[in-house]
Design a protein around this motif. Sequence first.
Motif, short mmCIF file in Angstrom:
data_model
loop_
_atom_site.label_atom_id
_atom_site.label_comp_id
_atom_site.label_asym_id
_atom_site.label_seq_id
_atom_site.Cartn_x
_atom_site.Cartn_y
_atom_site.Cartn_z
N THR A 44 54.53 46.72 41.44
CA THR A 44 53.99 47.54 42.52
C THR A 44 54.68 47.22 43.84
O THR A 44 54.85 48.10 44.69
CB THR A 44 52.47 47.34 42.67
N LEU B 68 45.69 48.08 36.32
CA LEU B 68 46.71 47.06 36.55
C LEU B 68 46.19 45.70 36.07
O LEU B 68 45.16 45.21 36.54
CB LEU B 68 47.09 46.98 38.03
N TYR B 69 46.93 45.10 35.15
CA TYR B 69 46.51 43.83 34.54
C TYR B 69 46.82 42.65 35.46
O TYR B 69 47.93 42.55 36.00
CB TYR B 69 47.22 43.65 33.20
N SER C 212 52.44 43.00 37.20
CA SER C 212 51.91 44.19 37.86
C SER C 212 52.05 44.10 39.38
O SER C 212 52.33 45.10 40.05
CB SER C 212 50.44 44.40 37.49
N GLU C 213 51.87 42.90 39.92
CA GLU C 213 51.98 42.72 41.37
C GLU C 213 53.43 42.86 41.84
O GLU C 213 53.70 43.42 42.92
CB GLU C 213 51.43 41.34 41.74
N PHE D 249 45.87 41.75 38.49
CA PHE D 249 46.34 42.21 39.80
C PHE D 249 45.43 41.66 40.89
O PHE D 249 44.22 41.90 40.89
CB PHE D 249 46.33 43.74 39.85
#
Length: 202
Positions: free
Chosen positions: A131, A67-68, A127-128, A70
């Motif tokens: 998710t 995950l980039y 990414s945050e 993150f």
Amino acid sequence: MSWWHAITFLGDSAFTVPGACVVALWLGMNGWWRQMLRWLFAFGAAMMVVVLSKLLYMGWNIAPPLLYNFTGVSGHTASASALYLSTAALLTQGRPPQARAIAVAGIGALVLAVALSRLMIKVHSTSEVVTGLLLGGCAAWWFCRGLSQVGPRLRGGLALAAAACFMLMGTSGQPAPTHALLQQIAMALSGHAQVYTRTIPL
């Protein structure tokens, strides 16, 4: 305060956590005890994952390698997804499938707006937020799986709406100090004098 800040507040724990408690009380008042416990577990588990992901990064710089940028699951996005999608399903319980689909789609648009607001005000990475959507959506999906397809319609929907309005006014638009609290917890647990912070600009 911009519109994005107003929208993002709908996912703040100052609003969503009391909202989750109101939903639990609503289920209990209707005698849906099993569903009430299921809801508390679903929402609580999702929020625990959010907290753990943030503590791991703040305290020990631990993040999923794929995950980039993150630093932890977006709590606003996860809580908004879990709360609003589940509430939409409850409010339309027993309604025709088409009406339920329209309601859930409308609430889904609101959830996406909350998620987008986290990007627009530059407090979370993609990414945050993604998710957060997945976590909250999974919590809502698991909770809704336990709803009876045939049964008495829940009473007190207006009371639920009134309680939500009361909570919104009671917060005075002030976000909960959860981030600062998590920083303190991370330093206490890790023994570090400072927390790890984001190194890649948003």
